[in-house]
Design a protein around this motif. Structure first.
Motif, short mmCIF file in Angstrom:
data_model
loop_
_atom_site.label_atom_id
_atom_site.label_comp_id
_atom_site.label_asym_id
_atom_site.label_seq_id
_atom_site.Cartn_x
_atom_site.Cartn_y
_atom_site.Cartn_z
N PHE A 1 0.82 -1.21 0.00
CA PHE A 1 0.00 0.00 0.00
C PHE A 1 0.86 1.27 0.00
CE2 PHE A 1 -3.33 -2.89 1.59
CZ PHE A 1 -4.35 -2.54 0.73
N ALA A 2 2.05 1.20 0.60
CA ALA A 2 2.95 2.35 0.58
C ALA A 2 3.40 2.68 -0.84
CB ALA A 2 4.16 2.09 1.47
N VAL A 3 3.57 1.65 -1.66
CA VAL A 3 3.96 1.85 -3.06
C VAL A 3 2.78 2.33 -3.89
CG1 VAL A 3 4.95 0.75 -5.10
CG2 VAL A 3 5.77 0.13 -2.82
N ILE A 4 1.61 1.73 -3.66
CA ILE A 4 0.41 2.12 -4.43
C ILE A 4 0.05 3.57 -4.17
CG2 ILE A 4 -2.02 1.64 -4.77
CD1 ILE A 4 -0.19 -0.46 -5.95
N LEU A 5 0.18 4.01 -2.91
CA LEU A 5 -0.10 5.41 -2.59
C LEU A 5 0.87 6.35 -3.30
CD1 LEU A 5 -0.88 5.16 1.24
CD2 LEU A 5 -2.51 5.57 -0.62
N ALA A 6 2.10 5.90 -3.49
CA ALA A 6 3.07 6.73 -4.21
C ALA A 6 2.72 6.86 -5.68
CB ALA A 6 4.46 6.14 -4.05
N LEU B 1 0.91 9.95 -6.67
CA LEU B 1 1.67 11.18 -6.88
C LEU B 1 2.01 11.36 -8.36
CD1 LEU B 1 4.11 10.92 -3.84
CD2 LEU B 1 1.98 12.23 -4.00
N GLY B 2 2.35 10.25 -9.04
CA GLY B 2 2.63 10.32 -10.47
C GLY B 2 1.39 10.70 -11.27
N ILE B 3 0.25 10.16 -10.87
CA ILE B 3 -1.01 10.52 -11.55
C ILE B 3 -1.31 12.00 -11.38
CG2 ILE B 3 -3.50 10.11 -11.57
CD1 ILE B 3 -2.94 7.24 -10.76
N LEU B 4 -1.06 12.52 -10.16
CA LEU B 4 -1.27 13.94 -9.89
C LEU B 4 -0.38 14.80 -10.79
CD1 LEU B 4 -2.49 16.22 -8.16
CD2 LEU B 4 -0.63 15.86 -6.53
N GLY B 5 0.88 14.40 -10.95
CA GLY B 5 1.78 15.16 -11.80
C GLY B 5 1.38 15.13 -13.26
N ALA B 6 0.93 13.97 -13.73
CA ALA B 6 0.49 13.87 -15.13
C ALA B 6 -0.73 14.74 -15.38
CB ALA B 6 0.20 12.40 -15.46
N LEU B 7 -1.68 14.71 -14.46
CA LEU B 7 -2.87 15.55 -14.61
C LEU B 7 -2.53 17.03 -14.58
CD1 LEU B 7 -5.36 13.57 -12.32
CD2 LEU B 7 -5.39 13.69 -14.81
N THR C 1 2.13 4.61 -17.95
CA THR C 1 3.59 4.64 -17.86
C THR C 1 4.04 5.36 -16.59
OG1 THR C 1 3.68 4.68 -20.27
CG2 THR C 1 5.69 5.24 -19.09
N THR C 2 3.36 6.44 -16.27
CA THR C 2 3.70 7.21 -15.07
C THR C 2 3.48 6.41 -13.80
OG1 THR C 2 3.10 9.25 -16.23
CG2 THR C 2 3.22 9.34 -13.83
N VAL C 3 2.42 5.62 -13.77
CA VAL C 3 2.15 4.78 -12.61
C VAL C 3 3.31 3.81 -12.38
CG1 VAL C 3 0.66 2.95 -11.71
CG2 VAL C 3 -0.34 4.98 -12.76
N GLY C 4 3.81 3.22 -13.46
CA GLY C 4 4.94 2.30 -13.33
C GLY C 4 6.19 3.00 -12.84
N LEU D 1 6.28 13.18 -18.57
CA LEU D 1 7.24 14.12 -18.00
C LEU D 1 6.70 14.75 -16.73
CD1 LEU D 1 9.95 15.56 -18.33
CD2 LEU D 1 8.79 17.30 -19.69
N GLY D 2 5.44 15.17 -16.74
CA GLY D 2 4.85 15.74 -15.53
C GLY D 2 4.79 14.74 -14.39
N GLY D 3 4.41 13.50 -14.71
CA GLY D 3 4.37 12.48 -13.67
C GLY D 3 5.74 12.15 -13.13
N THR D 4 6.77 12.18 -14.00
CA THR D 4 8.14 11.88 -13.55
C THR D 4 8.64 12.94 -12.58
OG1 THR D 4 8.62 10.80 -15.67
CG2 THR D 4 10.49 11.51 -14.34
N VAL D 5 8.42 14.21 -12.92
CA VAL D 5 8.92 15.29 -12.07
C VAL D 5 8.22 15.29 -10.71
CG1 VAL D 5 9.08 17.79 -11.83
CG2 VAL D 5 9.57 16.71 -14.04
N ILE D 6 6.90 15.23 -10.72
CA ILE D 6 6.16 15.31 -9.46
C ILE D 6 6.39 14.07 -8.60
CG2 ILE D 6 3.86 15.48 -8.44
CD1 ILE D 6 4.88 18.04 -9.72
#
Length: 291
Positions: A145-150, A153-159, A179-182, A253-258
């Protein structure tokens, strides 16, 4: 022009049967008046006795779809609007037509409709697959769950990146989202796995999380920079077909940075929360058994 009736097999080949007047009797428009039909008295009379012939405007061909009269419509999407918005507008227009009218999507629109309806299922299956793999890796149902919650954050950055650039939620954005989720999960795994090893050596969850984040800072930043610079040409793409590349590149790119910036701060927090919740639950179960 003739009417298609059925098929028949001739010398092992399937051939079509058309009902059509002989050539000399269908060469001029007035020849139609010479055709005969049967009246109520059973007599054969020419069509010219009961009808007249005139020229009119008609479509060059009649289109049928699933046996019903139909017409094919094609439309383009103006700049700044997505194909999904255009399809919704078409649905609203068709809903205002009288009874007896219906519509069907074909070509790329049909594929988009099918793909769009599968997106929630694909997201759910992807998250479930990642969770099961992590559960097998850590031999725990709680640590993943600690990884899934992280990954959130990638989804937030992509959006956020897609919204800032004024892009739309299309199928290319959804590919970049997966891709960002991975990528976000990969960064979280680097921290969580090392924190698990440190906690097994006797450190507290908080101390293990802080130490893991400090030791894994360099590999996370290096891999994220490499991935970010790799997709930068996609996000800045121009020319023919650039819209799809820009949509994917911007989301990734947004998901990677965030996920990199916030992941280094929040993944240790997620790990401590999960381990504290598990410890508290174990203590509650132990107290219940003793009581």
């Amino acid at each position: 022009g003739g009417t298609y009736v059925n098929d028949f097999i001739h010398n092992g080949r399937v051939k079509r049967v058309y009902v059509q007047a002989d050539a000399p009797f269908r060469m001029q428009p007035q020849d139609i008046g010479n055709w005969k039909v049967r009246n109520t008295a059973g007599q054969m009379i020419p069509l010219s006795a009961i009808s007249t012939i005139r020229w009119d405007i008609a479509p060059p061909q009649l289109i049928r779809f699933n046996g019903s009269l139909a017409m094919e419509m094609q439309a383009g999407v103006k700049s700044g609007a997505s194909s999904g918005d255009a399809m919704r507008d078409v649905q609203n227009i068709m809903a205002q037509l009288p009874d007896g009218f219906d519509y069907e999507w074909t070509g790329a629109s049909l594929q988009e409709q099918r793909a769009g309806s599968q997106a929630p299922l694909l997201y759910a299956v992807s998250i479930l697959f990642v969770f099961l793999c992590l559960a097998a890796l850590y031999e725990s149902w709680s640590v993943p769950f600690a990884v899934i919650l992280a990954a959130a954050l990638g989804i937030l950055g992509a959006l956020a990146a897609t919204s800032l650039r004024g892009l739309n939620n299309d199928v290319f954005f959804q590919v970049g989202l997966l891709t960002t989720v991975g990528l976000a999960a990969k960064n979280a795994i680097l921290i969580v796995e090392f924190a698990m090893q440190l906690q097994a050596q006797g450190k507290t969850a908080f101390a293990a999380a802080v130490e893991a984040a400090r030791l894994r800072l360099r590999p996370i930043v290096m891999t994220s920079l490499a991935f970010g610079f790799g997709v930068l040409p996609l996000a800045l793409g121009t020319g023919a077909g650039a819209a799809s590349r820009v949509a994917i590149g911007t989301a990734v790119l947004g998901g990677t940075v965030i996920s990199t910036v916030l992941g280094l701060l929040f993944v240790p927090v997620f790990f401590v929360w999960v381990r504290a919740w598990v410890q508290k639950r174990n203590q509650t179960e132990t107290f219940a058994k003793i009581s």
